[in-house]
Scaffold this motif. Structure first.
Motif, PDB file in Angstrom:
ATOM      1  N   ARG A 132       0.831  -1.201   0.000  1.00 37.75           N
ATOM      2  CA  ARG A 132       0.000   0.000   0.000  1.00 37.75           C
ATOM      3  C   ARG A 132       0.868   1.254   0.000  1.00 37.75           C
ATOM      4  N   ARG A 133       0.526   2.211  -0.864  1.00 36.14           N
ATOM      5  CA  ARG A 133       1.272   3.467  -0.918  1.00 36.14           C
ATOM      6  C   ARG A 133       0.945   4.316   0.311  1.00 36.14           C
ATOM      7  N   PRO A 134       1.927   5.070   0.816  1.00 38.82           N
ATOM      8  CA  PRO A 134       1.671   5.907   2.000  1.00 38.82           C
ATOM      9  C   PRO A 134       0.708   7.037   1.684  1.00 38.82           C
ATOM     10  N   GLU A 135       0.063   7.538   2.730  1.00 42.66           N
ATOM     11  CA  GLU A 135      -0.855   8.659   2.567  1.00 42.66           C
ATOM     12  C   GLU A 135      -0.081   9.922   2.198  1.00 42.66           C
ATOM     13  N   PRO A 136      -0.673  10.785   1.372  1.00 46.08           N
ATOM     14  CA  PRO A 136       0.039  11.996   0.964  1.00 46.08           C
ATOM     15  C   PRO A 136      -0.078  13.116   1.994  1.00 46.08           C
TER      16      PRO A 136
ATOM     17  N   LEU B 185      -4.888  20.803   6.153  1.00 45.16           N
ATOM     18  CA  LEU B 185      -3.430  20.755   6.259  1.00 45.16           C
ATOM     19  C   LEU B 185      -3.087  19.437   6.932  1.00 45.16           C
ATOM     20  N   THR B 186      -2.894  18.408   6.141  1.00 43.25           N
ATOM     21  CA  THR B 186      -2.645  17.064   6.668  1.00 43.25           C
ATOM     22  C   THR B 186      -1.200  16.682   6.458  1.00 43.25           C
ATOM     23  N   ALA B 187      -0.517  16.396   7.552  1.00 43.86           N
ATOM     24  CA  ALA B 187       0.885  16.004   7.482  1.00 43.86           C
ATOM     25  C   ALA B 187       1.000  14.543   7.057  1.00 43.86           C
ATOM     26  N   SER B 188       2.183  14.208   6.555  1.00 37.87           N
ATOM     27  CA  SER B 188       2.505  12.825   6.218  1.00 37.87           C
ATOM     28  C   SER B 188       3.795  12.453   6.947  1.00 37.87           C
ATOM     29  N   ARG B 189       4.252  11.283   6.683  1.00 35.02           N
ATOM     30  CA  ARG B 189       5.525  10.844   7.269  1.00 35.02           C
ATOM     31  C   ARG B 189       6.668  11.779   6.873  1.00 35.02           C
ATOM     32  N   PHE B 190       6.600  12.363   5.668  1.00 34.09           N
ATOM     33  CA  PHE B 190       7.723  13.124   5.138  1.00 34.09           C
ATOM     34  C   PHE B 190       7.601  14.632   5.332  1.00 34.09           C
TER      35      PHE B 190
ATOM     36  N   ALA C  37      16.162   5.070   0.192  1.00 31.66           N
ATOM     37  CA  ALA C  37      15.780   3.941  -0.656  1.00 31.66           C
ATOM     38  C   ALA C  37      14.376   3.461  -0.298  1.00 31.66           C
ATOM     39  N   GLY C  38      13.508   3.358  -1.313  1.00 30.28           N
ATOM     40  CA  GLY C  38      12.155   2.861  -1.112  1.00 30.28           C
ATOM     41  C   GLY C  38      11.149   3.899  -0.674  1.00 30.28           C
ATOM     42  N   ASP C  39      11.583   5.116  -0.374  1.00 31.03           N
ATOM     43  CA  ASP C  39      10.645   6.154   0.042  1.00 31.03           C
ATOM     44  C   ASP C  39       9.700   6.527  -1.099  1.00 31.03           C
ATOM     45  N   ASP C  40       8.488   6.934  -0.709  1.00 29.14           N
ATOM     46  CA  ASP C  40       7.464   7.321  -1.684  1.00 29.14           C
ATOM     47  C   ASP C  40       6.763   8.557  -1.130  1.00 29.14           C
ATOM     48  N   LEU C  41       7.302   9.730  -1.443  1.00 34.10           N
ATOM     49  CA  LEU C  41       6.751  10.993  -0.949  1.00 34.10           C
ATOM     50  C   LEU C  41       5.682  11.467  -1.919  1.00 34.10           C
ATOM     51  N   ARG C  42       4.493  11.758  -1.380  1.00 38.50           N
ATOM     52  CA  ARG C  42       3.365  12.198  -2.206  1.00 38.50           C
ATOM     53  C   ARG C  42       2.764  13.470  -1.620  1.00 38.50           C
ATOM     54  N   LEU C  43       2.386  14.364  -2.512  1.00 38.02           N
ATOM     55  CA  LEU C  43       1.828  15.652  -2.123  1.00 38.02           C
ATOM     56  C   LEU C  43       0.566  15.892  -2.929  1.00 38.02           C
ATOM     57  N   ASP C  44      -0.515  16.278  -2.236  1.00 36.81           N
ATOM     58  CA  ASP C  44      -1.806  16.525  -2.877  1.00 36.81           C
ATOM     59  C   ASP C  44      -2.239  17.950  -2.523  1.00 36.81           C
ATOM     60  N   VAL C  45      -2.344  18.807  -3.557  1.00 40.08           N
ATOM     61  CA  VAL C  45      -2.659  20.223  -3.351  1.00 40.08           C
ATOM     62  C   VAL C  45      -3.925  20.568  -4.126  1.00 40.08           C
ATOM     63  N   HIS C  46      -4.867  21.233  -3.448  1.00 40.74           N
ATOM     64  CA  HIS C  46      -6.119  21.633  -4.099  1.00 40.74           C
ATOM     65  C   HIS C  46      -6.375  23.104  -3.787  1.00 40.74           C
ATOM     66  N   VAL C  47      -6.521  23.907  -4.845  1.00 38.55           N
ATOM     67  CA  VAL C  47      -6.834  25.326  -4.707  1.00 38.55           C
ATOM     68  C   VAL C  47      -8.242  25.527  -5.274  1.00 38.55           C
ATOM     69  N   GLY C  48      -9.145  25.975  -4.428  1.00 36.62           N
ATOM     70  CA  GLY C  48     -10.531  26.123  -4.842  1.00 36.62           C
ATOM     71  C   GLY C  48     -10.746  27.310  -5.762  1.00 36.62           C
TER      72      GLY C  48
ATOM     73  N   ARG D 172      10.634   7.497  -4.829  1.00 36.13           N
ATOM     74  CA  ARG D 172       9.633   8.223  -5.621  1.00 36.13           C
ATOM     75  C   ARG D 172       9.245   9.526  -4.919  1.00 36.13           C
ATOM     76  N   TRP D 173       9.011  10.552  -5.762  1.00 30.97           N
ATOM     77  CA  TRP D 173       8.489  11.844  -5.290  1.00 30.97           C
ATOM     78  C   TRP D 173       7.413  12.257  -6.286  1.00 30.97           C
ATOM     79  N   SER D 174       6.217  12.611  -5.779  1.00 31.22           N
ATOM     80  CA  SER D 174       5.147  13.005  -6.700  1.00 31.22           C
ATOM     81  C   SER D 174       4.276  14.077  -6.068  1.00 31.22           C
ATOM     82  N   ALA D 175       3.777  14.970  -6.918  1.00 34.79           N
ATOM     83  CA  ALA D 175       2.854  16.011  -6.487  1.00 34.79           C
ATOM     84  C   ALA D 175       1.693  16.055  -7.467  1.00 34.79           C
TER      85      ALA D 175
END
Length: 252
Positions: free
Chosen positions: A2-6, A23-28, A54-65, A89-92
């Motif tokens: 399972r991928r980590p929460e963003p 404003l939800t924090a993640s592991r990273f 190694a193996g990290d999967d940083l994810r960022l989810d941004v929403h501007v209304g 991995r790094w993704s936004a």
């Protein structure tokens, strides 16, 4: 697995005022609201831990209304550490609703020797939405040639491609060729997406086929790259955040 929460950031217009609704924090990363104009909030992306390993999967989810403004600030850069070839991995994923504005001056993204990383930035723009983005990709720390990097930047306007680019910088021999980086270690980008500036001031500034513009710089050191891009960044940022939106040409 399972991928980590963003890390999640959401800003909206509620009852005629701008509100940070998530404003939800993640592991990273831990997003922190900075002071300033409450109608144009600034949020800092503060690192929670050393990353990327190694193996990290940083994810960022941004929403501007719709109609909202947001500025993202990175107090420190990201370093992808030596992983002996194991992938990180790094993704936004960014969504900007109608007439929303996002300014994101990303800090340097450093790929250490021995690292292997995939980076993906996806931007989804609604009508009249605008994003100003700065990216600085650095191959290696001091004295290093840098690890293996694949980087994708994709912006869609009204669900149609506006800017799509994939950089395959995972072969040192090919990336040093004159057709790619020509021996440079730092690739800097300022991208204006969803609109065009009134004029292009520097010869390295160019317009996209659709409503957008871009400036690129190649240098041996990150500080040289940032100094070269600063005039374009400052000018486009000042215009984007000006009270009078007519200073931008919302045109195709």
């Amino acid at each position: 697995m399972r991928r980590p929460e963003p890390t999640r950031i959401r800003v909206e217009r509620v009852d005629g005022r701008t509100r940070i609704t998530d404003l939800t924090a993640s592991r990273f990363l831990r997003p922190r609201l900075l002071g300033g104009d409450p109608e144009r909030p600034r949020v800092a992306l503060v690192a929670n831990c050393a990353s990327l390993l190694a193996g990290d999967d940083l994810r960022l989810d941004v929403h501007v209304g719709a109609g909202a403004h947001l500025e993202l600030v990175e107090p420190s850069g990201t370093v992808v550490y030596n992983s002996d070839g194991e992938l990180a991995r790094w993704s936004a994923q960014v969504r900007v609703e109608e007439a929303g504005r996002l300014v994101w001056g990303a800090a340097p993204f450093v790929v250490s020797g021995g690292a292997r990383v995939q980076r993906h930035t996806g931007i989804d723009l609604a009508p009249e939405a605008v994003v100003l983005l700065r990216e600085t990709l650095v191959l290696g720390r001091s004295g290093e040639s840098g690890g293996r990097l694949r980087s994708v930047l994709r912006a869609d306007l009204e669900r149609r491609p506006l800017f799509v680019e994939e950089l395959a910088l995972d072969d040192e021999r090919l990336r040093d060729s004159p057709a790619v980086l020509g021996g440079a270690r730092v690739l800097g980008t300022v991208a204006l997406l969803g609109t065009r500036p009134e004029e292009l001031v520097h010869p390295h500034e160019s317009v996209l086929h659709g409503p957008g513009a871009i400036r690129r710089e190649l240098h041996a050191e990150a500080h040289l790259d940032e100094a070269a891009l600063a005039p374009t960044w400052d000018r486009w940022r000042e215009t984007l955040t000006a009270a009078d939106p007519s200073r931008f040409a919302l045109m195709t």
